[in-house]
Design an enzyme around this catalytic site. Structure first.
Site, short mmCIF file in Angstrom:
data_model
loop_
_atom_site.label_atom_id
_atom_site.label_comp_id
_atom_site.label_asym_id
_atom_site.label_seq_id
_atom_site.Cartn_x
_atom_site.Cartn_y
_atom_site.Cartn_z
N TYR A 244 -74.70 -40.29 -111.35
CA TYR A 244 -74.51 -39.89 -112.76
C TYR A 244 -73.35 -38.84 -112.74
O TYR A 244 -73.39 -37.88 -112.00
CB TYR A 244 -75.72 -39.23 -113.29
CG TYR A 244 -76.99 -40.08 -113.52
CD1 TYR A 244 -77.16 -40.31 -114.95
CD2 TYR A 244 -77.89 -40.47 -112.66
CE1 TYR A 244 -78.31 -41.35 -115.34
CE2 TYR A 244 -79.00 -41.18 -112.90
CZ TYR A 244 -79.27 -41.53 -114.33
OH TYR A 244 -80.42 -42.42 -114.62
N HIS A 347 -73.65 -43.24 -115.95
CA HIS A 347 -74.68 -43.72 -114.95
C HIS A 347 -74.17 -44.94 -114.38
O HIS A 347 -73.78 -46.19 -114.81
CB HIS A 347 -76.17 -44.20 -115.38
CG HIS A 347 -76.99 -44.57 -114.31
ND1 HIS A 347 -78.13 -45.44 -114.70
CD2 HIS A 347 -77.03 -44.74 -112.93
CE1 HIS A 347 -78.68 -45.73 -113.78
NE2 HIS A 347 -78.00 -45.33 -112.68
N HIS A 426 -87.36 -41.87 -125.04
CA HIS A 426 -86.89 -41.25 -123.77
C HIS A 426 -88.45 -40.71 -122.87
O HIS A 426 -89.29 -39.89 -123.57
CB HIS A 426 -86.25 -39.82 -124.01
CG HIS A 426 -85.62 -39.33 -122.79
ND1 HIS A 426 -84.82 -39.76 -121.94
CD2 HIS A 426 -86.23 -38.14 -122.32
CE1 HIS A 426 -84.58 -39.02 -120.66
NE2 HIS A 426 -85.25 -37.99 -121.14
N HIS A 428 -89.23 -39.62 -118.56
CA HIS A 428 -88.61 -39.57 -116.95
C HIS A 428 -89.42 -40.84 -116.22
O HIS A 428 -89.71 -41.71 -116.90
CB HIS A 428 -88.84 -38.15 -116.55
CG HIS A 428 -87.94 -37.14 -116.91
ND1 HIS A 428 -87.91 -35.83 -116.98
CD2 HIS A 428 -87.04 -37.12 -117.81
CE1 HIS A 428 -86.88 -35.06 -117.29
NE2 HIS A 428 -86.36 -35.99 -118.02
N MET A 501 -91.46 -36.31 -119.53
CA MET A 501 -91.29 -35.97 -121.24
C MET A 501 -91.62 -37.24 -122.10
O MET A 501 -91.96 -38.13 -121.41
CB MET A 501 -89.51 -35.75 -121.40
CG MET A 501 -88.95 -34.73 -120.83
SD MET A 501 -87.19 -34.79 -121.42
CE MET A 501 -86.59 -33.20 -120.56
#
Length: 632
Positions: A244, A347, A426, A428, A501
């Site tokens: 990243y 990314h 979103h 993780h 999350m």
């Protein structure tokens, strides 16, 4: 020769024998009429089949993605909602002895739905196949990958085939909204049959895409539109699988308010298979300046202040098209109360560990000084980033839910409501499914966005097929499903990549003061849970005030009782509501110990549309005349 001619040259064709003189008997009028109408019926059947199998032109494939890191396999496709089908065009740049292409739940080669091209070195075949739990290949009794054409070109071999969204074949993958895990394999040696292919021994991989793109009319762009490129400054991509990269950019001094009305990727030629996804974030306006930085996002040298650059302006993932804002709205940047500082995050996915590859990829913003009627806004739905929401280890599908309650929308939304037009889901690494549903008067009315094959490695802002209106008093419920089978201790909520999350960033207009509408379980009820665990377990869980919530979760013995009680707690305990303005201050009101929304009526599960069943056909591959493969 055109594509249709080339396709016809390599697909098997029917031949008719020459006519012979014969002695014809006389026919009665009824028999003549019967023969005539029979011939008409046969002609109509042939015409229908020909029309169904007609191949789209090459210009009819608006979506394209490289399947492998070297770019040897390139997939293009289009979507037909009237016929509920996808047309695929696969370019094979260096064909050896065949390939596998298909779909599976999460990119596995077991229990996969496959289209297979294989060769014994002399003859080539194409067929619809499936793999069992051990990875063995079988010819499908229902051939639903419909081959429309195959032809050679200077750049390689093209395969054109069609697949219905739903086939109602239990061995087939159901193509639906959200992420699709495409898989591929390259056959480097000849094989004498489909069953002889050993999928564990071939070069293979996966690519994630959104196959079912929404059919949206592109709005007219203004004549005073300008562009700005936020790109990496000719960096060297690190020679590791995942990187990243962060780069800080800034707007000119005195840059006035503009509206971003469109954006698209800028990919350095040759790096199309390495640039996985990109985002542009705007920094927090409360800081006057941000340090310049150009380096890995996880580096210890990265300034801490860059963590305050989290307001998404643009997001792109591999396979995504240019993003257009509705003609009545644009996202504001520049001007008073807006930070001049932007952070680009790229990314890079470099599984072949290329060295010395330089890159200047990024995102091109299209903006205008002629402000549109509405500022677009971004609102966070789901769960607060807090450790009180946790997932036990060893779970295959643990569910957590975040709420945006009627009390918050009643207070914060305008009387005319807002219109949600895009969404970015979103989580993780443990996230597997995400869905947000709109409730009105206790009844589920509409799915805002859903992804049953969600991957944290494929996140982009997705245009919705239809705008979702939300009015004061409505509720928005976001549910995430997690898999922690590979973890030995609890996973708590938080910002760390190994924490979790559950968020839906919804893009809407007109912008309001409401920036965050999320929840978490009431901390007092969680404290009661830990006390209960202490009462019914031999191992003591420390509930001392000085011990953090994560440490308390880490010390829980995760037997069936403790898991079930935690699930029950999250399903009935009151919540702490975060109904926040952009200043991170809550709207006035009482937000602690709020009751969970009550759902009185749920949406019906969609029933897959099954195309008419074709006449029974033997499960046999289609022979192709591709010449001898594997030879220069």
């Amino acid at each position: 020769m055109g594509k249709a001619g080339l396709a016809g040259a390599v697909l098997p064709s029917m031949q008719t024998s020459g006519s012979k003189p014969c002695s014809c008997p006389s026919f009665k009028l009824r028999e003549v009429a019967s023969m005539y109408f029979t011939m008409i019926a046969v002609f109509l059947v042939i015409l229908v089949v020909a029309l169904q199998g007609s191949a789209p032109r090459g210009s009819d494939f608006p979506y394209k993605v490289p399947l492998d890191p070297q770019g040897l396999l390139e997939l293009s496709w289009n979507v037909s909602y009237p016929t509920q089908a996808v047309h695929f065009q696969l370019l094979v740049r260096d064909l050896q002895f065949g390939l596998l292409f298909g779909m599976s739940d999460r990119g596995e080669f077991e229990n996969a739905d496959l289209a297979v091209l294989w060769s014994d070195g002399h003859n080539s075949y194409f067929g619809d196949a499936w793999s069992d739990a051990q990875g063995r290949l079988h010819m499908d009794s229902q051939q639903d990958y419909q081959l429309l054409g195959a032809w050679r070109a200077p750049e390689g071999l093209y395969l054109l085939f069609r697949r219905a969204f739903s086939t109602c074949d239990p061995k087939d993958y159901l193509i639906e909204d959200g992420t699709v895990h495409l898989i591929y394999g390259i056959l480097e040696k000849p094989v004498h049959s489909l069953q002889a292919i050993n999928i564990s021994a071939i070069h293979r991989g996966l690519q994630r895409v959104q196959l079912l793109k929404p059919n949206i009319t592109i709005p007219k762009l203004p004549s005073d539109m300008k562009t700005m490129e936020i790109t990496a400054p000719d960096i060297v991509i690190p020679s590791q699988e995942t990187t990243y990269w962060c780069y800080m950019a800034e707007l000119p001094h005195g840059f006035p308010k503009h509206h971003i009305i469109m954006y698209e990727p800028v990919i350095t030629a040759g790096n199309e298979a390495l640039v996985h996804h990109m985002e542009v974030f705007q920094c927090a306006a409360e800081y006057d300046s941000f340090p310049h930085y150009n380096g890995p996002c996880d580096s210890k040298m990265k300034p801490e202040r860059l963590n305050y650059c989290r307001h998404v302006l643009a997001a792109w993932a591999m396979g995504a098209q240019p993003f257009y804002y509705p003609e009545e709205a644009g996202i504001a940047f520049g001007g008073p109360g807006s930070s001049r500082y932007l952070r680009l995050e790229v990314h890079y996915h470099n599984p072949l560990i290329f060295k010395g590859r330089r890159d200047s990829s990024g995102i091109r913003l299209y903006y205008t000084a002629t402000l549109r009627r509405h500022d677009a806004g971004i609102m966070e739905l789901g769960l607060v980033y807090t450790p009180v929401m946790a997932i036990p280890p060893g779970e295959d599908a643990f569910v957590l839910t975040g709420y945006c309650t009627d009390k918050c929308t009643q207070l914060a939304l305008p009387a005319a409501g807002i219109r949600i037009f895009a969404s970015q889901l979103h989580t993780h690494l443990a996230g597997r499914k995400v869905v947000t549903v709109l409730l009105r008067d206790g009844r589920e009315r509409q799915v805002v966005n859903s992804d049953d094959h969600y991957s944290p490695h494929f996140q982009d802002i997705r245009m919705l097929k239809e705008v979702v209106p939300v009015f004061p008093g409505d509720e928005l419920i976001t549910t995430c499903t997690y898999n922690t089978e590979d973890r030995s201790r609890a996973t708590v909520g938080g910002f760390g990549i190994l924490e979790e999350m559950c968020v839906n960033y919804v893009h809407y207009y007109p912008r309001t003061q409401l920036e965050l509408c999320k929840s978490a379980v009431d901390p007092g009820y969680l404290h009661r849970y830990f006390n209960l665990v202490n009462r019914f377990n031999d191992e003591e869980v420390c509930t001392c005030p000085q011990v953090s919530v994560p440490q308390q979760f880490y010390s829980v013995p995760w037997n069936t009782f403790n898991r079930d009680v935690l699930k029950s707690l999250y399903s009935f305990a009151p919540i702490s509501m975060h109904c926040n303005k952009s200043s991170a201050v809550r709207f006035p009101g009482e937000w602690e110990k709020q009751p969970l929304p009550i759902v009185t009526e749920r949406l019906r599960e969609p029933v897959p549309h099954c195309p008419p069943s074709p006449a029974p056909r033997p499960a046999a591959p289609i022979p192709l005349d591709l010449g001898e493969l594997g030879r220069d």
